[in-house]
Scaffold this active site. Structure first.
Site, mmCIF file in Angstrom:
data_model
loop_
_atom_site.group_PDB
_atom_site.id
_atom_site.type_symbol
_atom_site.label_atom_id
_atom_site.label_comp_id
_atom_site.label_asym_id
_atom_site.label_seq_id
_atom_site.Cartn_x
_atom_site.Cartn_y
_atom_site.Cartn_z
ATOM 1 N N GLU A 299 -4.203 4.889 -4.462
ATOM 2 C CA GLU A 299 -3.361 3.840 -5.046
ATOM 3 C C GLU A 299 -2.017 3.734 -4.344
ATOM 4 O O GLU A 299 -1.589 2.658 -3.928
ATOM 5 C CB GLU A 299 -3.156 4.106 -6.539
ATOM 6 C CG GLU A 299 -2.377 3.018 -7.255
ATOM 7 C CD GLU A 299 -3.112 1.701 -7.258
ATOM 8 O OE1 GLU A 299 -2.634 0.751 -6.590
ATOM 9 O OE2 GLU A 299 -4.158 1.593 -7.913
ATOM 10 N N ASP A 303 -0.622 0.515 -2.140
ATOM 11 C CA ASP A 303 0.539 -0.246 -2.595
ATOM 12 C C ASP A 303 1.654 -0.260 -1.558
ATOM 13 O O ASP A 303 2.255 -1.306 -1.267
ATOM 14 C CB ASP A 303 1.074 0.351 -3.902
ATOM 15 C CG ASP A 303 0.098 0.215 -5.054
ATOM 16 O OD1 ASP A 303 -0.852 -0.580 -4.950
ATOM 17 O OD2 ASP A 303 0.283 0.920 -6.072
ATOM 18 N N SER A 548 -5.482 -3.945 -7.851
ATOM 19 C CA SER A 548 -4.431 -3.072 -7.326
ATOM 20 C C SER A 548 -3.942 -3.552 -5.969
ATOM 21 O O SER A 548 -2.798 -3.314 -5.598
ATOM 22 C CB SER A 548 -4.957 -1.638 -7.161
ATOM 23 O OG SER A 548 -4.804 -0.906 -8.339
#
Length: 633
Positions: A299, A303, A548
């Protein structure tokens, strides 16, 4: 005479307490999930002399005006567009009234708690009192029980509680009551809370060699920053990097790896090799490297790699949240950007958030991080939880804060979820809105259901298509989260679009599968590509999927719109939803009319002309958006 007077006072006190207990009551809160779901067993009543640190969250003034106040500074047709509030103005607008404070204090005193024991917080948001369990049970007409976990951990709480009718309007929530701290030892070394933010990133397990062709010719197979720039006409170099701010939220133990950043940058943004995000460590957070694998690095790597590359050379703040032992929830990062939220309506929820100082072994012993940085102009959060896992009161408390951030000029983007109309992990609900195996009722995602955040769904380039062809809703590995809230009403800014969808494209569900009242908050608001992103992960390239990916991509686009506005002397866009739903902005989005978001044993909703609960108003066209936002005051 003295003895008689003391006796008279005692009788008067008992009489006042009895009168308080006899007043008409109404249920104020009840627990949404039973503790047994997470392995706790109710063992006994809590001892009546156990001291309970009671916090009474006072009802804020003017909360009924929050939406209109927010629209005043964020609707493109408002004469006050862009005239965001100062923090102290927001505090003054919503602070509890003196009448509320007096009413609650008098009720507590009449119930037998002396005024000397009551403490009003500096923000006037809550009243604290240490009371015995017996006193609290009489006060709230409830029963407290002790629950034991197989690990040996014990917690206490009540199933529900009631308040006198004349007091209910002055109180938002009371803690500790139904908020159940599910914090127990996890199977691994790290300890986590039962309800915690879940990432919305998945992988198909495919690794990619650095020698693989990665160009605009095969964006249907591998998405790169250049693919996204081409898809969304997104070509812009920032000029106001010292005035503009962009924050990305991560929750410990999720952490990026420096080697992964540099490997990605070397291939897709060479000037950034060696560049790192600006760390903002919240509540004893660390960027941990104790354990390294996709579930702990995927994640954060995703990001930051895309958020930084797409806005280069804009500095990116990494709001790393929670210590390595307890972790954190959404309220914790909100505390960090707004100190008044730490004590707003009684403070954070132990069922949802990290509570600091952390009493667990090895936990952060310092005070909670309250107001340690100003809120960034743009915030991207690629985490979510099922709406059913948070009480309505806690959800509304948190949602109110997002509205306040919008008034201050902050845009908050949340990923809408990766399981279509189902909740995290494909979990669905029964007819009483409880999570069950083989449920058939749709399970909406929070905070996406809060009307004061911007919820981002996912799209993909169909196999064999190019960046010049229309995208579809993402139906590879993940399905774009979307649907209708079971807590929040429909905000006015989306009423025309959503009611139009329900009228012109009525979903084929007639057995209570979703909140079809026609008055529920609907999501997502917009979407962006969420399939086949190439990232550097644990020393190699891999492909990932999820909203995401969509969230930081969308947040990057609006970070650059903010830069352009700041460069010409204007303010950041702040809360964007009223603008993107307006007729003037309709042509600034690519309408998605292909695909759906299946789940709960159904095809889910279907993408169609205009807004839909799969991809929202569509994907952004940066140049068109830029022109429209620059034309606003």
């Amino acid at each position: 005479m003295l003895v008689f007077l003391l006796a008279l006072l005692a009788v008067s006190g008992i009489s006042a307490t009895l009168n308080s207990q006899r007043q008409p009551r109404v249920l104020h809160e009840k627990r949404t999930l039973d503790p047994t779901v997470s392995g706790f067993i109710q063992t006994r009543r809590l001892n009546s002399d156990h001291v309970v640190p009671l916090r009474v969250g006072l009802q804020q003034r003017n909360l009924d005006r929050l939406e209109s106040l927010l629209l005043s500074v964020s609707h493109p047709e408002s004469p006050n567009y862009g005239q965001h509030w100062k923090p102290e103005e927001v505090v003054d607008m919503f602070a509890p009234s003196h009448e509320t404070i007096a009413a609650v204090k008098n009720w507590l005193i009449d119930s037998g708690l002396s005024s000397e024991r009551l403490r009003l917080s500096p923000s006037r948001g809550w009243i604290a009192v240490n009371a015995t369990a017996g006193e609290v049970e009489r006060l709230l007409q409830t029963e407290y029980y002790v629950y034991e976990h197989s690990s040996g951990a014990e917690q206490f709480g009540c199933h529900n509680y009631s308040l006198p009718v004349h007091i209910r309007e002055h109180i938002d929530l009371i803690k500790p009551t139904i908020q159940f701290d599910h914090r127990v030892a996890a199977p691994k070394r790290l300890k986590k809370r039962h309800v915690q933010p879940s990432t919305n990133v998945k992988t198909n397990g495919v690794t990619v060699s650095s020698k693989t062709k990665m160009s605009l010719d095969n964006c249907d197979e591998i998405i790169t920053p250049d693919c996204l720039r081409a898809l969304y006409n997104f070509h812009y170099t920032p000029r106001e990097t010292k005035k503009n701010t962009f924050g990305i939220i991560e929750f410990t133990p999720q952490a990026f790896l420096e080697g992964d950043l540099d490997m990605f940058f070397a291939n897709f943004s060479p000037s950034q090799v060696g560049t790192r995000p600006i760390p903002v460590l919240i509540d004893g957070a660390i960027v941990q490297h104790i354990e390294e694998d996709f579930n702990l690095n995927g994640e954060s790597d995703l990001d930051l790699q895309y958020g930084m590359a797409l806005t280069n050379p804009q500095p990116v703040q990494l709001l790393q949240t929670g210590d390595i032992v307890e972790g954190a929830g959404f309220d914790n990062w909100l505390d960090a950007v707004d100190g008044t939220f730490c004590t707003f309506e009684g403070g954070d929820d132990p069922e949802q958030d990290g509570i600091y100082p952390d009493p667990l072994e090895g936990g952060f012993k310092g005070p909670e991080s309250c107001g340690i940085i100003p809120p960034p102009h743009t915030v991207s959060v690629s985490y979510a939880q099922d709406e059913v896992t948070i009480s309505a009161a806690s959800a509304m408390r948190q949602c109110t804060e997002y509205g306040k951030l919008g008034m201050l000029g902050t845009s908050v983007f949340y990923s809408s979820g990766d399981d279509g109309v189902a909740g995290n992990g494909g979990v669905c609900l029964n007819s009483t809105l409880q999570p069950v195996d083989n449920g058939t009722v749709f399970n909406p995602s929070f905070p996406s259901t809060c009307p004061f955040v911007t919820s981002v769904g996912a799209t993909q380039i169909l196999e064999g298509n190019t960046v010049n062809d229309p995208e579809s809703a993402c139906e590879e590995v993940i399905f774009s989260g979307g649907g209708f809230s079971n807590i929040f009403p429909m905000p006015s800014y989306q009423a025309a679009a959503v009611k139009g969808f329900l009228k012109n494209h009525p979903p084929p569900f007639t057995h209570g599968e979703f909140n079809d009242s026609g008055n529920a908050r609907a999501f997502p608001d917009l979407s962006a590509n969420g399939a086949n992103y190439v990232i550097g992960i644990d020393g190699q390239f891999g492909l990932v999927f999820g909203t995401s990916a969509s969230a930081p991509t969308t947040a990057s686009i609006f970070t650059m719109i903010n830069d352009a506005r700041i460069a010409v002397g204007k303010r950041p866009v702040g809360f964007i939803n009223p603008a993107i739903y307006s007729e003037a902005f309709k042509s600034a989005f690519n309408d998605i009319t292909i695909g759906g978001n299946q789940g709960c044993g159904t095809p889910g909703f279907t993408s169609t002309n205009g807004w839909d609960p799969v991809t929202g108003v569509g994907t952004p066209n940066f140049e068109r958006l830029l022109l429209r936002f620059l034309a606003l005051p």
